[in-house]
Design an enzyme around this catalytic site. Structure first.
Site, PDB file in Angstrom:
ATOM      1  N   THR A 321      -1.103   4.838   6.903  1.00  0.00           N
ATOM      2  CA  THR A 321      -1.383   3.420   7.099  1.00  0.00           C
ATOM      3  C   THR A 321      -0.060   2.660   7.136  1.00  0.00           C
ATOM      4  OG1 THR A 321      -2.535   1.468   6.202  1.00  0.00           O
ATOM      5  CG2 THR A 321      -1.680   3.045   4.606  1.00  0.00           C
ATOM      6  N   HIS A 373      -4.462  13.018  -8.471  1.00  0.00           N
ATOM      7  CA  HIS A 373      -3.771  13.849  -9.452  1.00  0.00           C
ATOM      8  C   HIS A 373      -4.642  14.993  -9.960  1.00  0.00           C
ATOM      9  CE1 HIS A 373      -0.468  14.861 -11.855  1.00  0.00           C
ATOM     10  NE2 HIS A 373      -0.138  13.680 -12.337  1.00  0.00           N
TER      11      HIS A 373
END
Length: 402
Positions: A321, A373
């Site tokens: 993006t 994560h």
């Protein structure tokens, strides 16, 4: 003979849709393959076309109604054209001819006045009521001077001849419903923040080498490939190479399983009037720079015109993006689930940098990598972002596959 007009068959990922606009009304003459209705889904706007020449006999699903896959939305009379429709078509042709004749003579063209609000479609009446716009002030582009939702939006977007003044102490509000696409985007972004262990790591890249290469070869590149050489192709190719080295960044989580993808489908976030969309470039490891640039350009045009299909946005293993397009210097992009990482590009800003003990003014860009994560450790995330940085700062490595 009456024929059923049905909603398209939606993909498995799309449960239902909403009738956005009826471009034709009962009794109006239509031609084969002419668009008669738009259906808005969570991802794209689908067009329904006339199966043959004829007229719409009955509208079963009105604007704003929810429709299921392959559900009947209208009845169609093939080959039948009502007397009113024929008269209306003749009148329209006569008005066009009159306008052309007067324009040739130097006079202003005839402008067909919009019909009263009571004669408009339900969605148009609702839009006029919500915006407070008088139907008589809107130039209708639909058949017979009918106003469409687009006409209302375009009229609202026009700058006023004089600034609007509100009474002292008056606090103006306007309430409009969310589109299905924007609601779906909101749901996905909220889910990404709540259902993932999202973390963002940052780095910066010296864009001078890329900018110099682009300046030197952009004219020859455009002449050879018919495509404008931008920065995005370098980022797509650098990300593809980094994904090869760090497979976890190209993976996704499916329940309790990790899915490692052996291909590289990179989504490029594009802003449109209907909301944020992410069309996907397929097999970017097999694409050259011109194919990447052409692919991005074509998607941008399709997004602008509302022509993106569901197949254009299905899948994707990684997303890029570019907030720098709007002047963003730094941001933390939100994951495009079920993907596990997203790269954020930003504005190129000249800054004083220390180079070999000397201060130089260099065009720098902050890069941001948001990652899940649960699957990607900090070491892998940082290594991935550093790889992109190194490939961009030494583009010869990228081109020579070093």
């Amino acid at each position: 003979m009456a024929t059923e007009i049905k909603a398209p068959v939606f993909p498995e990922s799309v449960a239902d849709g909403t009738i956005a606009t009826w471009h034709k009304q009962p009794g109006e003459a239509v031609s084969r393959d002419e668009v008669i209705c738009d259906i808005e889904t969570d991802k794209v706007v689908l067009e329904v076309v006339a199966p043959a020449d004829g007229t719409i006999a009955q509208i079963i699903k009105n604007e704003g109604d929810t429709v299921l896959s392959n559900e009947v939305i209208a009845q169609f009379e093939e080959g039948a054209v009502s007397g009113a429709a024929q008269t209306q078509a003749v009148q329209s042709e006569e008005k066009v001819e009159q306008a052309a004749a007067k324009t040739e003579a130097g006079a202003a063209p005839v402008v067909e006045r919009a019909q009263p609000v009571a004669d408009q479609a339900p969605a148009v009446r609702k839009a006029l009521t919500e915006t407070g716009i008088n139907a008589a002030d809107v130039q209708g582009t639909g058949r017979g001077g009918r106003i469409t939702k687009e006409d209302v939006a375009n009229h609202q977007a026009k700058p006023a001849a004089a600034p609007l003044t509100a009474a002292v102490g008056e606090r103006i509000e306007k309430r409009v419903p969310m589109t299905r696409l924007r609601k779906r985007v909101a749901e996905r972004l909220l889910a990404a923040t709540q259902e993932t262990a999202m973390l963002t790591t940052f780095n910066e890249v010296n864009m001078k080498p890329i900018m110099e290469m682009r300046k030197q070869y952009k004219d020859a590149f455009e002449k050879r490939h018919g495509a404008r050489l931008g920065f995005m192709s370098f980022f797509v190719k650098a990300a593809t190479e980094a994904l090869k080295r760090y497979p976890a960044v190209n993976a996704s989580i499916d329940g309790e399983d990790i899915v490692y993808h052996g291909y590289y489908d990179i989504g490029v976030a594009v802003s449109s009037d209907r909301g944020l969309v992410v069309p996907v470039l397929r097999d970017t490891d097999r694409m050259n720079y011109a194919e990447v640039e052409n692919g991005i350009r074509d998607y941008a045009y399709k997004a602008r015109d509302g022509k993106l299909g569901i197949e254009d946005m299905t899948g994707g293993t990684f997303t890029i993006t570019n907030g720098g397009t709007f002047g963003s210097l730094l941001s933390t992009p939100i994951l495009n689930t079920p993907q596990t990482a997203i790269l954020g590009m930003h504005k190129i800003q000249e800054r004083p940098m220390a180079v070999n003990g000397q201060v130089e003014i260099l065009p720098m860009m902050y890069l941001a990598l948001s990652y899940d994560h649960r699957l990607i450790d900090g070491k892998e995330a940082v290594g991935f972002l550093v790889t992109i940085k190194e490939l961009l700062e030494e583009p010869a490595k990228l081109i020579l596959d070093l």
